[in-house]
Design an enzyme around this catalytic site. Structure first.
Site, PDB file in Angstrom:
ATOM      1  N   TYR A 130      35.666 -53.505 -14.973  1.00  0.00           N
ATOM      2  CA  TYR A 130      37.287 -53.656 -14.396  1.00  0.00           C
ATOM      3  C   TYR A 130      37.434 -53.040 -13.309  1.00  0.00           C
ATOM      4  CZ  TYR A 130      39.290 -56.353 -18.253  1.00  0.00           C
ATOM      5  OH  TYR A 130      39.470 -57.333 -19.199  1.00  0.00           O
ATOM      6  N   LYS A 182      25.838 -52.156 -24.881  1.00  0.00           N
ATOM      7  CA  LYS A 182      24.841 -53.471 -24.373  1.00  0.00           C
ATOM      8  C   LYS A 182      23.803 -52.743 -23.897  1.00  0.00           C
ATOM      9  CE  LYS A 182      22.988 -57.710 -24.490  1.00  0.00           C
ATOM     10  NZ  LYS A 182      23.204 -58.497 -25.444  1.00  0.00           N
ATOM     11  N   ASP A 216      27.108 -58.048 -29.061  1.00  0.00           N
ATOM     12  CA  ASP A 216      26.923 -59.479 -29.689  1.00  0.00           C
ATOM     13  C   ASP A 216      26.806 -59.345 -31.151  1.00  0.00           C
ATOM     14  OD1 ASP A 216      24.620 -58.189 -28.711  1.00  0.00           O
ATOM     15  OD2 ASP A 216      23.548 -59.902 -28.012  1.00  0.00           O
ATOM     16  N   ASP A 240      38.154 -55.601 -24.070  1.00  0.00           N
ATOM     17  CA  ASP A 240      39.019 -56.479 -24.058  1.00  0.00           C
ATOM     18  C   ASP A 240      38.759 -57.494 -24.709  1.00  0.00           C
ATOM     19  OD1 ASP A 240      41.106 -58.296 -22.650  1.00  0.00           O
ATOM     20  OD2 ASP A 240      39.380 -58.734 -21.465  1.00  0.00           O
ATOM     21  N   ASP A 244      40.942 -59.158 -28.591  1.00  0.00           N
ATOM     22  CA  ASP A 244      41.325 -60.491 -28.806  1.00  0.00           C
ATOM     23  C   ASP A 244      40.479 -60.840 -30.508  1.00  0.00           C
ATOM     24  OD1 ASP A 244      42.693 -60.253 -26.647  1.00  0.00           O
ATOM     25  OD2 ASP A 244      42.482 -62.316 -26.416  1.00  0.00           O
TER      26      ASP A 244
HETATM   27 MG    MG Z   1      42.770 -59.249 -23.010  1.00  0.00          MG
END
Ligand code: MG
Ligand code: NAI
Length: 345
Positions: A130, A182, A216, A240, A244
């Site tokens: 980010y 990861k 993953d 992020d 969701d």
């Molecule tokens: Mg988001």
């Protein structure tokens, strides 16, 4: 200056936001008023609304207001995809050093895909991919033949989010923290995060269990058996995406609140965006922002009010059976808000 109306109240910045933002913010303010939440709101524009009003998505008045109040409730802000201005959400987090992003999900409506979900995700909020240190490299006559992005994780940044997550988990009587990374592929970028978070975990060993997962595999396990997860701590982009996904376990984005917290300020918001596809239709679910306002009440020490709010939400969803369309109901934003106002009084 405290007037009679604001005396004894907690000043807080209110950003209605874009798209469904103004509709859900209005709903939340009405419910908080009915609840007797002691906030004195300082309304400010940000995002696309501010571009139209003042030619700047993050006007000085908005930033000054948050600096002053150290507390804000924010509707979603639209960010153009690809070109255009940089995300104001990201800019606010950076400006105010809001390094911890708390994103809890709980099953509020039984009978969905899973029962009894109660997972809290902590996302590092300032580093990783980010930072968006990006550029293109030209080849021949293509000025954008290659795209390059550098992610930045620091030991200090990884340590403070891990400490925040472990501290919170212990204080809230949770059972386990899972570090998500990861590090098998991004050995430096997320390897440093894993190494640092494990060091922090060892200091908490006597108080709380921990394990780690590759992102993953974690995503798949969240679908197969979400109950194995309790608290998750991870880097910015993974946080992020996984938050969701977590919202999806409990009925969708309408159910997922978030808090952006730093030493000098805290901004509360929904995980979802401005939902342009349903903006202005009066059907948005205000619950995510409302749950965020519950986190805000807890943040300022009004736990009893937060608990009353939670109770009212449960009664409206499960006793009155008033639900918005995203939850399979028929209620408009206004119907849902009215039902809540009756229950919080
Ligand atoms: Mg988001
Ligand atoms: P989105 O979260 O706005 O919408 C995704 C889907 O979920 C849409 O179908 C939408 O109708 C539905 N949805 C979202 N919130 C809902 C609610 N409260 N009630 C009922 N349905 C809801 O994601 P999208 O479309 O990718 O992004 C739209 C804009 O929002 C973009 O400009 C994006 O940058 C911005 N955004 C802002 C965020 C923030 O301010 N924190 C977070 C995420 C996106």
């Amino acid at each position: 200056m405290a007037t009679r109306k604001t005396k004894g109240k907690i000043p807080a910045t209110l950003i209605p936001g874009d798209g469904i933002g103004p509709e859900i913010t209005e709903a939340v303010i009405q419910v908080l008023d009915a609840l007797g939440a002691p906030f004195a709101w300082d309304r400010q524009v940000g995002g696309m609304a501010a571009v139209h009003a003042e030619g700047d998505p993050a006007p000085k008045a908005l930033l000054d207001s948050i600096t002053r109040n150290k507390l804000a409730l924010k509707g979603p802000l639209t960010t153009p995809v690809g070109g255009g201005y940089r995300s104001i959400n990201v800019r606010l987090r950076e400006t105010f050093g809001l390094y911890a992003n708390l994103r809890p999900v709980r099953t509020l409506v039984p009978g969905g895909r899973y029962e009894g979900i109660d997972i809290v995700l902590f996302r590092e909020n300032l580093e990783g991919l980010y930072v968006a240190w990006e550029h293109y490299v030209a080849i021949g006559d293509d000025p954008r033949a290659v795209a390059v992005s550098s992610g930045i994780n620091t030991r200090a940044g990884s340590r403070r989010i891990a400490e925040y997550a472990f501290d919170w988990a212990v204080k809230h009587g949770r059972k386990k923290v899972t570090i998500v990374h990861k590090a098998n592929v991004l050995k430096a970028l997320t390897g440093l995060f894993l190494e640092t978070a494990r060091d922090v975990a060892k200091r908490y060993e006597k108080k709380i269990a921990f394990d780690d997962r590759i992102v993953d595999a974690c995503a798949m396990q969240l679908v197969l058996n979400p109950h194995q997860f309790d608290v998750i701590v991870t880097t910015n982009l993974f946080g992020d995406i996984l938050s969701d996904q977590l919202a999806g376990l409990v009925g969708g984005l309408g159910m997922a609140p978030g808090a952006n917290i730093g030493p000098d300020a805290a901004i509360f918001e929904a995980v979802h965006g401005s939902a342009p596809d349903i903006a202005g239709k009066g059907i948005a679910n205000p619950l995510a922002l409302l749950l965020a306002s519950g986190l805000m009440l807890e943040h300022v020490g009004h736990d009893a009010l937060a608990a009353r709010l939670t109770k009212a939400i449960d009664l409206v969803l499960n006793k009155d059976l008033v639900r918005t369309r995203d939850l399979g109901g028929k209620a408009t934003t206004t119907d849902f808000t009215r039902a809540l106002i009756k229950r919080v009084k």
